[in-house]
Scaffold this motif. Structure first.
Motif, PDB file in Angstrom:
ATOM      1  N   LYS A  66       2.159   6.625   1.643  1.00  0.00           N
ATOM      2  CA  LYS A  66       2.196   6.804   3.188  1.00  0.00           C
ATOM      3  C   LYS A  66       1.766   5.450   3.662  1.00  0.00           C
ATOM      4  O   LYS A  66       2.544   5.021   4.544  1.00  0.00           O
ATOM      5  CB  LYS A  66       1.843   7.894   3.361  1.00  0.00           C
ATOM      6  CG  LYS A  66       2.384   9.292   3.033  1.00  0.00           C
ATOM      7  CD  LYS A  66       1.722  10.542   3.413  1.00  0.00           C
ATOM      8  CE  LYS A  66       1.308  10.530   4.692  1.00  0.00           C
ATOM      9  NZ  LYS A  66       0.624  11.857   5.112  1.00  0.00           N
ATOM     10  N   CYS A  78       1.814   2.427   2.293  1.00  0.00           N
ATOM     11  CA  CYS A  78       2.776   1.373   2.172  1.00  0.00           C
ATOM     12  C   CYS A  78       3.818   1.593   3.092  1.00  0.00           C
ATOM     13  O   CYS A  78       4.284   0.579   3.471  1.00  0.00           O
ATOM     14  CB  CYS A  78       2.957   1.425   0.945  1.00  0.00           C
ATOM     15  SG  CYS A  78       1.973   0.965  -0.281  1.00  0.00           S
ATOM     16  N   LEU A  79       4.281   2.785   3.521  1.00  0.00           N
ATOM     17  CA  LEU A  79       5.370   3.153   4.316  1.00  0.00           C
ATOM     18  C   LEU A  79       5.163   2.597   5.527  1.00  0.00           C
ATOM     19  O   LEU A  79       6.155   2.273   6.387  1.00  0.00           O
ATOM     20  CB  LEU A  79       5.801   4.545   4.203  1.00  0.00           C
ATOM     21  CG  LEU A  79       6.637   4.836   2.715  1.00  0.00           C
ATOM     22  CD1 LEU A  79       6.909   6.364   2.596  1.00  0.00           C
ATOM     23  CD2 LEU A  79       7.937   4.120   2.728  1.00  0.00           C
ATOM     24  N   ASN A  80       3.851   2.873   6.018  1.00  0.00           N
ATOM     25  CA  ASN A  80       3.599   2.638   7.437  1.00  0.00           C
ATOM     26  C   ASN A  80       2.943   1.213   7.822  1.00  0.00           C
ATOM     27  O   ASN A  80       2.226   1.190   8.783  1.00  0.00           O
ATOM     28  CB  ASN A  80       2.652   3.778   7.972  1.00  0.00           C
ATOM     29  CG  ASN A  80       3.107   5.248   8.132  1.00  0.00           C
ATOM     30  OD1 ASN A  80       4.599   5.089   8.247  1.00  0.00           O
ATOM     31  ND2 ASN A  80       2.378   6.046   7.630  1.00  0.00           N
ATOM     32  N   ASP A 123       3.650  -1.897   8.528  1.00  0.00           N
ATOM     33  CA  ASP A 123       4.054  -2.602   9.726  1.00  0.00           C
ATOM     34  C   ASP A 123       3.168  -1.930  10.966  1.00  0.00           C
ATOM     35  O   ASP A 123       2.829  -2.539  11.779  1.00  0.00           O
ATOM     36  CB  ASP A 123       5.417  -2.713   9.828  1.00  0.00           C
ATOM     37  CG  ASP A 123       6.113  -3.621   8.775  1.00  0.00           C
ATOM     38  OD1 ASP A 123       5.439  -4.403   8.198  1.00  0.00           O
ATOM     39  OD2 ASP A 123       7.264  -3.378   8.529  1.00  0.00           O
ATOM     40  N   LYS A 132       1.196  -5.177   0.294  1.00  0.00           N
ATOM     41  CA  LYS A 132       2.189  -4.048  -0.285  1.00  0.00           C
ATOM     42  C   LYS A 132       2.366  -4.073  -1.661  1.00  0.00           C
ATOM     43  O   LYS A 132       2.202  -3.054  -2.297  1.00  0.00           O
ATOM     44  CB  LYS A 132       3.289  -4.037   0.570  1.00  0.00           C
ATOM     45  CG  LYS A 132       4.355  -3.026   0.662  1.00  0.00           C
ATOM     46  CD  LYS A 132       5.219  -2.820   1.489  1.00  0.00           C
ATOM     47  CE  LYS A 132       6.241  -1.574   1.535  1.00  0.00           C
ATOM     48  NZ  LYS A 132       7.240  -1.552   2.318  1.00  0.00           N
ATOM     49  N   SER A 180      11.303  -1.373  -2.803  1.00  0.00           N
ATOM     50  CA  SER A 180      11.797  -1.022  -1.441  1.00  0.00           C
ATOM     51  C   SER A 180      11.068   0.301  -0.874  1.00  0.00           C
ATOM     52  O   SER A 180      10.628   1.034  -1.583  1.00  0.00           O
ATOM     53  CB  SER A 180      13.202  -0.689  -1.558  1.00  0.00           C
ATOM     54  OG  SER A 180      13.722   0.480  -2.293  1.00  0.00           O
ATOM     55  N   ASP A 181      11.213   0.657   0.433  1.00  0.00           N
ATOM     56  CA  ASP A 181      10.804   1.785   0.939  1.00  0.00           C
ATOM     57  C   ASP A 181      11.494   3.130   0.307  1.00  0.00           C
ATOM     58  O   ASP A 181      11.017   4.355   0.353  1.00  0.00           O
ATOM     59  CB  ASP A 181      10.902   1.745   2.462  1.00  0.00           C
ATOM     60  CG  ASP A 181       9.841   0.949   3.010  1.00  0.00           C
ATOM     61  OD1 ASP A 181       9.099   0.385   2.542  1.00  0.00           O
ATOM     62  OD2 ASP A 181       9.988   0.655   4.409  1.00  0.00           O
ATOM     63  N   LYS A 182      12.841   2.786   0.039  1.00  0.00           N
ATOM     64  CA  LYS A 182      13.400   3.938  -0.625  1.00  0.00           C
ATOM     65  C   LYS A 182      12.979   4.193  -1.823  1.00  0.00           C
ATOM     66  O   LYS A 182      12.896   5.594  -2.204  1.00  0.00           O
ATOM     67  CB  LYS A 182      14.904   3.151  -0.879  1.00  0.00           C
ATOM     68  CG  LYS A 182      15.816   4.545  -1.257  1.00  0.00           C
ATOM     69  CD  LYS A 182      17.570   4.142  -1.686  1.00  0.00           C
ATOM     70  CE  LYS A 182      18.246   5.103  -1.937  1.00  0.00           C
ATOM     71  NZ  LYS A 182      19.647   4.477  -2.157  1.00  0.00           N
ATOM     72  N   LEU A 240       9.794   4.075  -2.374  1.00  0.00           N
ATOM     73  CA  LEU A 240       8.527   4.643  -2.153  1.00  0.00           C
ATOM     74  C   LEU A 240       8.740   5.929  -1.693  1.00  0.00           C
ATOM     75  O   LEU A 240       8.020   6.892  -1.953  1.00  0.00           O
ATOM     76  CB  LEU A 240       7.484   3.914  -1.185  1.00  0.00           C
ATOM     77  CG  LEU A 240       7.216   2.725  -1.404  1.00  0.00           C
ATOM     78  CD1 LEU A 240       6.548   1.806  -0.417  1.00  0.00           C
ATOM     79  CD2 LEU A 240       6.248   2.512  -2.927  1.00  0.00           C
ATOM     80  N   ILE A 241       9.728   6.468  -1.019  1.00  0.00           N
ATOM     81  CA  ILE A 241       9.968   7.748  -0.673  1.00  0.00           C
ATOM     82  C   ILE A 241      10.532   8.650  -1.688  1.00  0.00           C
ATOM     83  O   ILE A 241      10.120   9.987  -1.628  1.00  0.00           O
ATOM     84  CB  ILE A 241      11.162   7.609   0.558  1.00  0.00           C
ATOM     85  CG1 ILE A 241      10.721   6.969   1.813  1.00  0.00           C
ATOM     86  CG2 ILE A 241      11.868   9.202   0.853  1.00  0.00           C
ATOM     87  CD1 ILE A 241      11.955   6.564   2.769  1.00  0.00           C
ATOM     88  N   LYS A 268       7.080   9.610  -3.309  1.00  0.00           N
ATOM     89  CA  LYS A 268       6.159  10.328  -2.572  1.00  0.00           C
ATOM     90  C   LYS A 268       6.778  11.969  -2.791  1.00  0.00           C
ATOM     91  O   LYS A 268       6.117  12.795  -2.991  1.00  0.00           O
ATOM     92  CB  LYS A 268       6.356   9.981  -0.974  1.00  0.00           C
ATOM     93  CG  LYS A 268       5.302  10.839  -0.116  1.00  0.00           C
ATOM     94  CD  LYS A 268       5.171  10.104   1.115  1.00  0.00           C
ATOM     95  CE  LYS A 268       6.373   9.844   1.996  1.00  0.00           C
ATOM     96  NZ  LYS A 268       6.573  11.260   2.825  1.00  0.00           N
TER      97      LYS A 268
END
Length: 300
Positions: A192, A194-196, A198, A214, A270-272, A274-275, A278
């Motif tokens: 989470k 990593c996703l947040n 920024d 990251k 990518s964030d994809k 990571l999601i 999670k």
């Protein structure tokens, strides 16, 4: 209504409730373990735990909305005044039920557990969220305590000289699951972050991804993912090795997803990705909770 459910993170609360119910009816009831709480009592314990956890999620969201780029629900669909009121109500419900249960089982001192949990959530949201590593550990500990609470209120008060050995074995199983949950939740919290990254960087917070970068943090997550695997393998060797069906179940439904998680973490960018990771950890928590229902078939 949906906004309020999202505010308290109802999906995470359902996993906590599932785990607590599986402990009660997967470990305690089938083996005739001496217990303190009946069905009504365990329902109250779950309500108290979920109320404190929901209040904690709300206070975190309240402080989170102060971030300029936050996607917080506060002041978008729910007013801060309403959120604060709900935070107070849920805390009062959790603490009062905690006091009632503690006196019901003849251990009034146990009520302090709910007061402490409520305080930790508030301290976490207002101060510890900005402390490197500590915030991840705190969330993991709180998740683990939600499982241990069942043992503390239902199991410990019923311990006698005659049943101490059997009660200790059952409580040690709860602790093992709590440690597993602790490890999984820490991994989720780092992802989470990593996703947040920024948002946290813009608000001056110091998280592991900000401190390490990251990509390096994602690789770290992959390495840390070997810890729950090692814990599960040790558990298989220690408790389940003589039961081939149980071993296959654990290998397929827990070890295999964890191995997939590690492999994907080492290559995720990518964030994809990571999601996806999670979400996979959440599924693993559900499977681990349901596995508690199998002990009645494995150990008998």
């Amino acid at each position: 209504m949906l906004s309020y459910l999202k505010l308290i993170k109802y999906d995470n609360l359902l996993i906590i409730a599932l785990a607590q119910l599986c402990i009660k009816y997967g470990l305690f009831e089938p083996f005739g373990i001496a217990i303190t709480l009946n069905g009504f009592g365990i329902a109250l314990l779950i309500i108290a735990t979920l109320s404190i956890a929901a209040a904690g999620n709300i206070i975190i969201e309240i402080y989170d909305q102060e971030n300029v780029s936050s996607k917080s629900l506060i002041n978008r669909t729910i007013t801060e005044k309403s959120a604060n009121r709900l935070f107070i109500i849920l805390n009062v419900i959790g603490v009062l039920i905690g006091f009632y249960l503690a006196n019901l089982i003849g251990r009034p001192g146990f009520a302090a557990l709910f007061v402490v949990l409520s305080g930790i959530f508030y301290i976490y949201a207002s101060y510890l969220k900005e402390v490197l590593v500590v915030k991840n550990i705190i969330i993991g500990l709180l998740a683990a305590l939600s499982l241990v609470t069942v043992g503390i209120f239902d199991l410990l008060p019923a311990i006698t000289a005659k049943n101490r050995e059997s009660q200790t074995v059952i409580f040690s199983i709860i602790l093992d699951y709590a440690i597993f949950a602790f490890l999984i939740i820490i991994l989720r919290e780092i992802i989470k972050d990593c996703l947040n990254i920024d948002r946290d960087h813009n608000t001056g917070m110091t998280t592991i991804p900000i401190a390490m970068g990251k990509i390096r943090t994602i690789k770290l997550v992959g390495l840390l993912g070997t810890l729950p695997i090692a814990a599960v393998v040790y558990y298989i060797y220690t408790y389940l090795f003589s039961n081939s069906q149980a071993v296959i179940f654990v290998l397929v439904l827990l070890v295999a997803p964890l191995l997939y998680f590690v492999i994907k973490s080492l290559t995720a960018e990518s964030d994809k990705n990571l999601i996806l990771l999670k979400g996979l950890l959440k599924i693993i928590l559900v499977i681990a909770s349901l596995s508690l229902l199998l002990y009645q078939f494995v150990l008998k």
